[in-house]
Design a protein around this motif. Structure first.
Motif, mmCIF file in Angstrom:
data_model
loop_
_atom_site.group_PDB
_atom_site.id
_atom_site.type_symbol
_atom_site.label_atom_id
_atom_site.label_comp_id
_atom_site.label_asym_id
_atom_site.label_seq_id
_atom_site.Cartn_x
_atom_site.Cartn_y
_atom_site.Cartn_z
ATOM 1 N N VAL A 106 0.867 -1.172 0.000
ATOM 2 C CA VAL A 106 0.000 0.000 0.000
ATOM 3 C C VAL A 106 0.901 1.218 0.000
ATOM 4 O O VAL A 106 1.930 1.218 0.686
ATOM 5 C CB VAL A 106 -0.857 0.020 1.289
ATOM 6 C CG1 VAL A 106 -1.565 1.348 1.457
ATOM 7 C CG2 VAL A 106 -1.858 -1.110 1.304
ATOM 8 N N THR A 107 0.546 2.235 -0.757
ATOM 9 C CA THR A 107 1.342 3.462 -0.686
ATOM 10 C C THR A 107 0.423 4.643 -0.464
ATOM 11 O O THR A 107 -0.754 4.604 -0.808
ATOM 12 C CB THR A 107 2.122 3.718 -1.983
ATOM 13 O OG1 THR A 107 1.193 4.091 -3.000
ATOM 14 C CG2 THR A 107 2.905 2.511 -2.398
ATOM 15 N N GLU A 108 0.998 5.675 0.133
ATOM 16 C CA GLU A 108 0.224 6.891 0.344
ATOM 17 C C GLU A 108 1.098 8.100 0.131
ATOM 18 O O GLU A 108 2.259 8.121 0.543
ATOM 19 C CB GLU A 108 -0.290 6.927 1.777
ATOM 20 C CG GLU A 108 -1.446 6.018 1.989
ATOM 21 C CD GLU A 108 -2.293 6.543 3.103
ATOM 22 O OE1 GLU A 108 -3.302 7.182 2.811
ATOM 23 O OE2 GLU A 108 -1.901 6.337 4.260
ATOM 24 N N LEU A 109 0.522 9.134 -0.498
ATOM 25 C CA LEU A 109 1.256 10.375 -0.714
ATOM 26 C C LEU A 109 0.516 11.477 0.034
ATOM 27 O O LEU A 109 -0.662 11.704 -0.206
ATOM 28 C CB LEU A 109 1.288 10.717 -2.208
ATOM 29 C CG LEU A 109 1.773 9.594 -3.117
ATOM 30 C CD1 LEU A 109 1.628 10.002 -4.569
ATOM 31 C CD2 LEU A 109 3.230 9.265 -2.821
ATOM 32 N N THR A 110 1.194 12.127 0.972
ATOM 33 C CA THR A 110 0.510 13.171 1.738
ATOM 34 C C THR A 110 0.797 14.550 1.182
ATOM 35 O O THR A 110 0.417 15.537 1.764
ATOM 36 C CB THR A 110 0.965 13.155 3.203
ATOM 37 O OG1 THR A 110 2.370 13.420 3.216
ATOM 38 C CG2 THR A 110 0.697 11.826 3.862
ATOM 39 N N GLY A 111 1.473 14.639 0.070
ATOM 40 C CA GLY A 111 1.799 15.952 -0.481
ATOM 41 C C GLY A 111 3.274 16.202 -0.363
ATOM 42 O O GLY A 111 3.965 16.358 -1.356
ATOM 43 N N GLU A 123 5.193 14.128 1.764
ATOM 44 C CA GLU A 123 5.826 12.879 2.171
ATOM 45 C C GLU A 123 5.134 11.694 1.513
ATOM 46 O O GLU A 123 3.971 11.775 1.126
ATOM 47 C CB GLU A 123 5.740 12.737 3.701
ATOM 48 C CG GLU A 123 6.596 13.747 4.420
ATOM 49 C CD GLU A 123 6.362 13.729 5.931
ATOM 50 O OE1 GLU A 123 7.344 13.588 6.651
ATOM 51 O OE2 GLU A 123 5.215 13.848 6.355
ATOM 52 N N GLN A 175 10.455 11.883 2.970
ATOM 53 C CA GLN A 175 10.111 13.183 2.390
ATOM 54 C C GLN A 175 10.063 13.108 0.878
ATOM 55 O O GLN A 175 10.786 12.335 0.268
ATOM 56 C CB GLN A 175 11.154 14.206 2.818
ATOM 57 C CG GLN A 175 10.766 14.921 4.079
ATOM 58 C CD GLN A 175 11.757 16.023 4.391
ATOM 59 O OE1 GLN A 175 12.209 16.731 3.527
ATOM 60 N NE2 GLN A 175 12.078 16.136 5.667
ATOM 61 N N GLY A 176 9.244 13.961 0.288
ATOM 62 C CA GLY A 176 9.144 14.017 -1.165
ATOM 63 C C GLY A 176 8.132 13.004 -1.682
ATOM 64 O O GLY A 176 7.567 12.228 -0.927
ATOM 65 N N VAL A 177 7.906 13.059 -2.980
ATOM 66 C CA VAL A 177 6.935 12.149 -3.585
ATOM 67 C C VAL A 177 7.685 10.995 -4.241
ATOM 68 O O VAL A 177 8.461 11.191 -5.166
ATOM 69 C CB VAL A 177 6.065 12.899 -4.618
ATOM 70 C CG1 VAL A 177 5.152 11.927 -5.349
ATOM 71 C CG2 VAL A 177 5.239 13.965 -3.920
ATOM 72 N N ILE A 226 2.542 -0.754 -6.714
ATOM 73 C CA ILE A 226 2.056 -1.771 -5.789
ATOM 74 C C ILE A 226 2.453 -3.151 -6.306
ATOM 75 O O ILE A 226 2.326 -3.430 -7.496
ATOM 76 C CB ILE A 226 0.531 -1.639 -5.602
ATOM 77 C CG1 ILE A 226 0.263 -0.353 -4.830
ATOM 78 C CG2 ILE A 226 -0.048 -2.844 -4.877
ATOM 79 C CD1 ILE A 226 -1.161 -0.023 -4.616
ATOM 80 N N PRO A 239 6.999 7.653 -6.140
ATOM 81 C CA PRO A 239 5.956 6.788 -6.715
ATOM 82 C C PRO A 239 6.383 5.324 -6.656
ATOM 83 O O PRO A 239 7.320 4.932 -7.334
ATOM 84 C CB PRO A 239 5.846 7.295 -8.158
ATOM 85 C CG PRO A 239 7.128 8.003 -8.439
ATOM 86 C CD PRO A 239 7.826 8.304 -7.160
#
Lengths: 287, 353, 357
Positions: free
Chosen positions: B298-303, B305, B322-324, B329, B326
């Protein structure tokens, strides 16, 4: 040490006093009468449960009770569905909302004895607007002072006219509280109008409907003023409902003991049926 | 101003909402109550505000026992998650309402209201009604009312939860400045660890009606005293596993690393290790050196982080960087853990190293 | 399944809109490719819900067309569009069981009971609600109710698009990430076009392959999460995505270079546009404290556990920096360095530099 909890009793006290004056003391008076025989001059004789026995075995009581259930049953069977239908067809937004609401509320603002007199005059065969129209224009023989069926129809129609609005207003309040998302979701789910009613509107109206049914049951079961001013219980005894019969016994014949016993029985029946209604209608809430 | 709770409990019927809690909350910085829904944050606030009676224990404000005082007599303010304003009053009257009730002179009311409105950037809206305002402005009005009152304590119960993300960020940034130095004890309940960290001050970690740990916010984030505190104060969830200590080496399945400092001196045996996701990175760094190769679940991007949940031999790990970044999955990815950030706990959940 | 085309779409809630300010949606042209995972991201009032309602058919646009593949849908009602939508608050048919709730959209369309069973079982499996199928939907927790709402959206395999309107609003923060990742997984399994409307960047960036950022009724940028974070096309995107958002510094452009308070700032590459207003955009992550550089005074330095957020003032411009290690104290004088390849110029709000190849 004073605690917050103890103080709270002071706030409850006025209500307790009020309830005592309002309900308990009158009921105790009635209980007192129901077990005694009186001949005036403040002479009382102990009767025990005789009056209760007498009332419960009397044909007259059975007949009045039967009429009462028939009346209330018909009222509920007509007013509840009719009220729902009218509420469903009322607009939800815009200029017509207040107009509809005020029009709906009007009949309820008229005093009960006025409603009875109004309908009495309205239906008189020779001078009443409706009575004249039916008899002389349409040629339908209609006279509620002579014909029991006509009398029943008039009493029922009058009550429907007077009280359906209450059901409408309660249902309407339930309906407008349904968020738009429900209707939108139903549209997208491809639900038919019947499904929308069955699965969204009816469940969301349930709480207010319970209140509507209870109120209409209690009111119609205890009804007195309107049918009495309209028919006086006649022709014959055909529209003599329980309350009318009770007043006849108490004030007409001045049989205070039997009348007191009868009103206690009456009270018990009202309480019992209300409780049954309430339990049935809220039964599924927590399963 | 200081609020002192001494072994306070709250009981509703047979259910215990607050277990005996002793806590000292001071003015000058934010006191954050952090915990999941149902952890007892709101219950504790209601006790301090006097909305619910304490079953036992005492609450004092600056040494004065207020345990039995009604909320009105405690001189406090409360701001809710939902925007509570009087709909028929203007913003000015809303802010002024507690002052009017207190019987303050008109001129003084106007001064106080204007000051509070200025702090919360409400000056142009003073003559509008709440329903003409945006959600953010409505909540600012509620906050201004709390400030104008100059109460001894301000309780904020998830005040930003119903606001848009960016508005929340903005107001959260301003709140400490607005409320600092007013002399009132500020208590702020939140369910988001990130929010507690951003507000700073001190934090009480709440779990199951009890305080798991209390102390300076960033300090207790890095050094949880027990496993419960470590779990409460981490989003994404903290990594927790069993390790076997043999000599100066930690064994976690096939993964091993060298123990240093206090951890090296523990007796051999089984311990629970906990490490925050931000100490597991998707690249090797000077300190993140222990390789973990796993399949990304599972991945999540908070903006700003990115987090990834990945599976190494049946154990789920979370990384936060930190950072995006990609991730795909299902892909196998190499992560690196910083062993110096590991905290070790005994079987009873207490910190040992 | 269909490609959705929005052509010259404009919408106003006023009967006679006069200026552009009267429009909630100003000129939208966009194609949603078949099978894509999209997010529509923007603050309240940016027009995203209006756009959503136009696609679902709950609203007819004032101007423009909406096509599913090549069929004009502009005037068709929602039930004729073959779409699914999940709302902000869970919509549950209280009196029905979970199974009947999930079966409802299929039964309304007269599907065979065998197919209904197949689909409902499959969807329940995916959403991990199999054990609840026989319980009454009214008794579920909010997150499970929302799962059922989602399930009703996904149960039909012939929908053109599934739309989510801020579906996680009522979900407990600690359960949000589970549903967020569940949705991502569902998209990969059902492969339908999905549009997710939200104001929350985490939800948008996590869910979508392509994020459409809206502000004031206009689409400001369409891009992958990486593009939005690294090269925001507009200062609004820079500010809105990331926390703290991008630093936007007013600057001067002369001699082909940018100057912030008189000092030259190295940009990622050549300037491509010049407008009336010039700004430098650099994310806090790419601002560092150094021995030399732009002089600034520390306004606030917060230790947020994982790193520090240092806020400094250069004159009246506030700049945020994300740093590791020791924190400066409030009032200290520090020097700032911007990482050149992450420092961009914006002209009138729009990106005006080119990255060096």
């Amino acid at each position: 040490m004073k605690t917050v909890n103890q103080k709270a009793w002071f706030f409850v006290l006025p209500v307790l006093v009020l309830v005592a004056f309002n309900a308990l003391i009158p009921i105790m008076t009635v209980v007192n009468y129901s077990v005694q025989e009186t001949f005036g001059d403040n002479l009382f004789f102990w009767q025990g449960l005789d009056w209760f026995q007498q009332i419960l075995q009397s044909d007259r009581f059975h007949a009045a009770l039967g009429r009462q259930f028939l009346f209330t049953g018909l009222i509920l069977a007509i007013e509840i569905p009719l009220g729902i239908i009218i509420a469903l067809s009322m607009p939800r937004k815009g200029f017509w909302v207040p107009v509809c609401l005020v029009t709906m509320a009007l009949p309820m603002l008229i005093p009960w004895n006025v409603v009875g007199s109004m309908w009495n005059i309205f239906t008189l065969p020779d001078i009443g607007l409706l009575g004249y129209f039916l008899n002389h224009t349409l040629g339908i023989p209609y006279d509620m002072t002579q014909n029991p069926v006509a009398a029943w129809i008039t009493v029922i129609v009058m009550d429907v006219w007077h009280w359906t609005s209450l059901v409408v207003l309660l249902c309407y309040a339930g309906l407008v509280s349904i968020p738009d998302a429900y209707y939108q979701a139903a549209k997208i789910d491809g639900a038919s109008n019947w499904s929308v009613f069955r699965y969204i509107q009816l469940p969301k109206m349930k709480t207010v409907l319970t209140i509507a049914v209870l109120l209409r049951f209690m009111d119609s079961f205890n009804i007195y003023t309107e049918p009495f001013t309209l028919t006086g219980g006649g022709p014959g005894n055909s529209t003599t409902l329980l309350s009318i019969d009770l007043v006849k016994i108490a004030l007409g014949q001045f049989d205070l003991g039997p009348a007191a016993a009868m009103s206690l029985i009456y009270f018990a029946i009202t309480l019992l049926v209300s409780w049954v209604f309430y339990t049935l209608m809220t039964k599924n809430d927590n399963t | 101003m200081t609020i002192q709770l001494n072994a306070v409990t709250k009981q509703v019927g047979a259910v215990t909402h607050i277990k005996p809690t002793t806590l000292t909350l001071k003015a000058g910085h934010f006191n954050v109550l952090l915990g999941e829904t149902g952890a007892g944050k709101t219950s504790l606030i209601k006790l301090m505000a006097g909305l619910d009676p304490a079953a036992s224990g005492t609450i004092t404000f600056d040494g004065q026992d207020v345990t039995r005082l009604s909320p009105q007599k405690r001189n406090i303010s409360l701001v809710h998650q939902f925007f509570v304003n009087y709909p028929h009053m203007t913003v000015f009257d809303n802010i002024a309402s507690p002052l009017k009730i207190a019987g303050m002179a008109k001129s003084e009311i106007a001064g106080r209201v204007e000051e509070a409105a200025k702090l919360l950037q409400l000056t142009p809206m003073l003559h509008r009604r709440p329903q003409e305002l945006s959600g953010g402005q409505q909540q600012r009005t509620a906050l201004a009312r709390a400030i104008a009152k100059e109460s001894r304590a301000v309780f904020l119960d998830e005040p930003l939860a119903n606001l848009d993300y960016k508005l929340r960020e903005e107001l959260r940034d301003q709140l400490p400045d607005i409320l600092a130095g007013r002399g009132a004890v500020v208590v702020y309940a939140t369910s988001e660890p990130e929010e507690a960290l951003l507000l700073g001050g001190t934090t009480a970690l709440m779990h199951d009606g009890a305080v798991a740990q209390f102390g300076p916010t960033a300090e207790i984030y890095r050094n949880p005293q027990n496993l419960t505190a470590a779990r409460v104060f981490s989003d994404p969830p903290i990594n927790v596993s069993q390790i076997e200590k043999r000599g100066t080496t930690a064994h976690l399945g096939a993964i091993t690393w060298q123990l240093t400092g206090d951890a090296a001196t523990l007796s051999d045996g089984t311990y629970t290790v906990a490490i925050h996701p931000n100490n597991i990175l998707p690249y090797r760094s000077d300190t993140a050196t222990v390789p973990l190769r796993g399949q990304v679940q599972v991945t999540e991007l908070t903006g700003s982080e990115s987090s990834a949940h990945f599976d190494v031999g049946g154990i789920n790990w979370v990384s936060l960087a930190q950072g995006v970044h990609p991730y795909e999955i299902g892909e196998m990815h190499q992560f690196f853990m910083d062993p110096s950030r590991c905290r070790y706990f005994a079987a009873d959940g207490a910190l040992v190293a | 399944m269909a490609r959705i085309t929005l052509q010259n779409l404009r919408h106003s809630y006023l009967p006679n809109p006069s200026g552009p300010d009267d429009y909630a949606l100003k000129e939208i042209d966009h194609v949603w490719e078949d099978g894509g995972a999209y997010a529509l991201l923007g603050p309240s009032g940016c027009g995203k819900s209006t756009l959503l309602n136009i696609i679902s058919g709950l609203l007819v646009p004032s101007e423009g067309k909406i096509l599913f593949d090549d069929r004009d849908m502009t005037a068709l009602p929602p039930d004729k569009r073959n779409i699914a939508q999940v709302f902000q608050f869970p919509v549950i048919y209280d009196t029905m069981s979970v199974y009947d709730n999930l079966a409802f959209p299929l039964r309304n369309r007269g599907r065979d009971e065998k197919i209904v069973r197949e689909r409902v079982t499959a969807i329940a499996e995916m959403l991990e609600v199999t054990s609840m199928l026989d319980t009454r939907a009214a008794n579920l927790s909010p997150d499970n109710k929302q799962k059922i709402s989602m399930g009703r959206g996904l149960v039909r395999n012939d929908v053109n698009v599934v739309m989510f309107d801020e579906p996680l609003t009522v979900i407990d923060p600690h359960l949000k990430w589970k549903l967020r990742s569940k949705l991502k997984e569902l998209h990969q399994r059902v492969n339908a076009t999905m549009i997710y409307v939200t104001h929350d960047q985490t939800e948008a960036l996590t869910f979508a392959d392509q994020v459409v950022v809206m502000d004031l009724g206009v689409i400001v940028q369409i891009g992958t999460p990486v593009e939005l974070f690294e090269r925001p096309a507009h200062t609004f995107v820079g500010h809105f995505i990331g926390s703290p958002g991008m630093n936007i510094l007013p600057c001067e452009v002369r001699d082909g270079g940018a100057f912030f308070r008189g000092q030259p700032v190295t940009l990622e590459g050549p300037i491509t546009k010049i407008g009336t207003r010039a700004e430098i955009g650099v994310r806090p992550e790419f601002v560092s404290l150094a021995d030399s550089g732009i002089e600034a005074v520390v306004r606030k330095a917060s230790d947020i556990g994982r790193h520090n957020v240092v806020e400094v003032m250069v004159g009246d411009t506030r700049i945020a920096a994300v740093t590791e290690g020791d924190r400066p104290a409030k009032g200290d004088t520090v020097h700032l360095q911007f990482r050149p390849d992450q420092t961009r110029l914006y002209a009138d709000g729009w990106l005006a530099t080119e990255a060096r190849g």
